[in-house]
Design a protein around this motif. Structure first.
Motif, PDB file in Angstrom:
ATOM      1  N   LEU A 132      26.494 -60.262 -28.915  1.00 18.89           N
ATOM      2  CA  LEU A 132      27.302 -60.946 -27.913  1.00 18.89           C
ATOM      3  C   LEU A 132      27.601 -59.908 -26.835  1.00 18.89           C
ATOM      4  N   THR A 133      27.210 -60.188 -25.594  1.00 17.13           N
ATOM      5  CA  THR A 133      27.402 -59.236 -24.511  1.00 17.13           C
ATOM      6  C   THR A 133      28.125 -59.892 -23.342  1.00 17.13           C
ATOM      7  N   ALA A 134      28.825 -59.061 -22.559  1.00 17.16           N
ATOM      8  CA  ALA A 134      29.504 -59.507 -21.336  1.00 17.16           C
ATOM      9  C   ALA A 134      29.118 -58.552 -20.220  1.00 17.16           C
ATOM     10  N   ASN A 135      28.405 -59.055 -19.228  1.00 14.88           N
ATOM     11  CA  ASN A 135      27.870 -58.230 -18.139  1.00 14.88           C
ATOM     12  C   ASN A 135      27.162 -56.985 -18.680  1.00 14.88           C
ATOM     13  N   GLY A 136      26.396 -57.207 -19.743  1.00 18.12           N
ATOM     14  CA  GLY A 136      25.581 -56.148 -20.317  1.00 18.12           C
ATOM     15  C   GLY A 136      26.283 -55.257 -21.329  1.00 18.12           C
ATOM     16  N   ILE A 137      27.593 -55.421 -21.511  1.00 23.10           N
ATOM     17  CA  ILE A 137      28.353 -54.603 -22.460  1.00 23.10           C
ATOM     18  C   ILE A 137      28.399 -55.322 -23.814  1.00 23.10           C
ATOM     19  N   VAL A 138      28.011 -54.634 -24.879  1.00 29.31           N
ATOM     20  CA  VAL A 138      27.990 -55.237 -26.213  1.00 29.31           C
ATOM     21  C   VAL A 138      29.414 -55.317 -26.768  1.00 29.31           C
ATOM     22  N   ALA A 139      29.764 -56.490 -27.282  1.00 34.54           N
ATOM     23  CA  ALA A 139      31.106 -56.697 -27.822  1.00 34.54           C
ATOM     24  C   ALA A 139      31.273 -55.986 -29.160  1.00 34.54           C
ATOM     25  N   ALA A 140      32.506 -55.584 -29.438  1.00 35.83           N
ATOM     26  CA  ALA A 140      32.856 -54.988 -30.726  1.00 35.83           C
ATOM     27  C   ALA A 140      33.342 -56.076 -31.668  1.00 35.83           C
ATOM     28  N   GLY A 141      33.437 -55.731 -32.946  1.00 38.52           N
ATOM     29  CA  GLY A 141      33.859 -56.721 -33.929  1.00 38.52           C
ATOM     30  C   GLY A 141      32.674 -57.574 -34.324  1.00 38.52           C
ATOM     31  N   GLY A 142      32.792 -58.878 -34.105  1.00 37.75           N
ATOM     32  CA  GLY A 142      31.668 -59.761 -34.362  1.00 37.75           C
ATOM     33  C   GLY A 142      31.605 -60.334 -35.759  1.00 37.75           C
ATOM     34  N   LYS A 143      32.588 -60.002 -36.620  1.00 34.27           N
ATOM     35  CA  LYS A 143      32.621 -60.595 -37.953  1.00 34.27           C
ATOM     36  C   LYS A 143      33.075 -62.050 -37.858  1.00 34.27           C
TER      37      LYS A 143
END
Length: 255
Positions: free
Chosen positions: A175-186
Motif C-alpha cells: 500500500l503506497t501513498a505518492n510512492g511512499i510505502v505504508a507501515a503496519g499493514g497487518k
C-alpha cells in the motif's frame, strides 16, 4: 509621544499576532477527511449506513463483486481547495477480475469491543481483493483537489467474519501513498473485538493537489480488505504555509 511610524509598526505587530492565533485555531479545528467504504444494500446482510461522523463511499451498483468501473465521490472538507475533495476509486489496472471472488464489497457485523469499538461500524464494512490466480491486482485511488502540504494517512483493514488472511505488508503486497510505502499493514480478522485493529499508516507530501494511493495484491489465496481511511494534515506544514502568506502580505502592505 508615539510617532506615526511606530503606531503603524504596532498595528502590524498586533495584526500579525492576531493572525497567528487565527492560523493556529484554524489548524487545530481543521477536521480530517474520514471515508467509510460500504456496499450497497443488502450484500453482507447489513445496511449501508456509515460510521457516525464519517463520509460514506457506497459502491454505486447492486452487484457487490463488480469492480470494473471508476467511481468518484465529492466531500465537503477543509482540506480541499475551495472546500471540497474528490475521492476516486479505480478498477484493477491489470484487469484481473474473477467473478464472485474478486473483488467483493461487503458490510459485515460491526466491531463491538476493544480499541476499535468507537469506529466499529466502519470496521464492519469493507471492499476486498481476494484470490488472484495470475499476476497481481493493482487498485489505484486518487484523493484530489487537496491543499498542498504534508499529510498522515491511516487505512483500516479488518474482516469480522474471515480468519487467517494475508497482510498488506506481505512480500507480494503493498500500500503506497505518492510512492511512499505504508507501515503496519497487518489485518485483524475473525472477531468483533480486534486488539490491535489492523491498519496501515504513512506520511507523505502533496505538491500537485493530488494524493495517489495504490493498493497491490500479488498472486495467491486469501483476501486483503480496506474498510476506510482517515487523512490528516500535518499541523506544522499548514502553519508554515499560512504564516508565509501572512508575512508576504505584511511586506507588501508596508511598501
Amino acid at each position: 509621544m508615539m510617532t506615526f511610524k511606530k503606531m503603524t509598526m504596532l498595528c502590524f505587530s498586533l495584526a500579525f499576532t492576531v493572525g497567528i492565533g487565527l492560523v493556529l485555531v484554524s489548524v487545530a479545528t481543521a477536521g480530517p477527511l474520514k471515508v467509510d467504504f460500504r456496499a450497497p444494500n443488502p450484500p453482507g446482510g447489513i445496511d449501508a449506513t456509515p460510521q457516525d461522523g464519517w463520509d460514506a463511499f457506497i459502491k454505486d451498483i447492486s452487484n457487490h463483486t463488480d469492480f470494473t468501473s471508476v467511481q468518484t465521490e465529492t466531500y465537503n472538507s477543509s482540506l480541499g481547495v475551495g472546500g471540497t475533495v474528490d475521492v476516486t476509486l479505480n478498477p484493477d489496472t491489470q484487469n484481473n477480475h474473477v467473478a464472485g471472488v474478486f473483488p467483493q464489497w461487503r458490510n459485515r457485523p460491526s466491531v463491538t469491543g476493544g480499541p476499535g469499538a468507537d469506529i466499529g461500524n466502519m470496521l464492519g464494512s469493507r471492499w476486498g481483493i481476494s484470490s488472484i490466480p495470475n499476476g497481481s491486482a493493482i487498485i489505484p485511488m486518487q484523493i484530489s483537489n487537496l491543499k498542498n502540504g504534508t499529510y498522515d494517512l491511516t487505512v483500516y483493514h479488518h474482516d469480522t467474519n474471515a480468519a487467517n488472511e494475508p497482510h498488506w505488508d506481505d512480500p507480494a503486497n503493498s500500500l503506497t501513498a505518492n510512492g511512499i510505502v505504508a507501515a503496519g499493514g497487518k489485518q485483524s480478522t475473525g472477531t468483533q473485538e480486534p486488539d490491535p485493529v489492523g491498519m496501515s499508516t504513512v506520511q507523505f507530501d502533496v505538491t500537485n493537489n493530488v494524493a495517489e494511493i495504490v493498493f497491490t495484491k500479488g498472486q495467491g489465496n486469501g483476501e486483503l480488505v480496506v474498510n476506510g481511511f482517515q487523512l490528516i494534515p500535518e499541523p506544522g506544514t499548514l502553519v508554515l504555509l499560512c504564516l508565509g502568506g501572512m508575512l508576504l502580505a505584511c511586506r507588501r502592505s508596508r511598501r
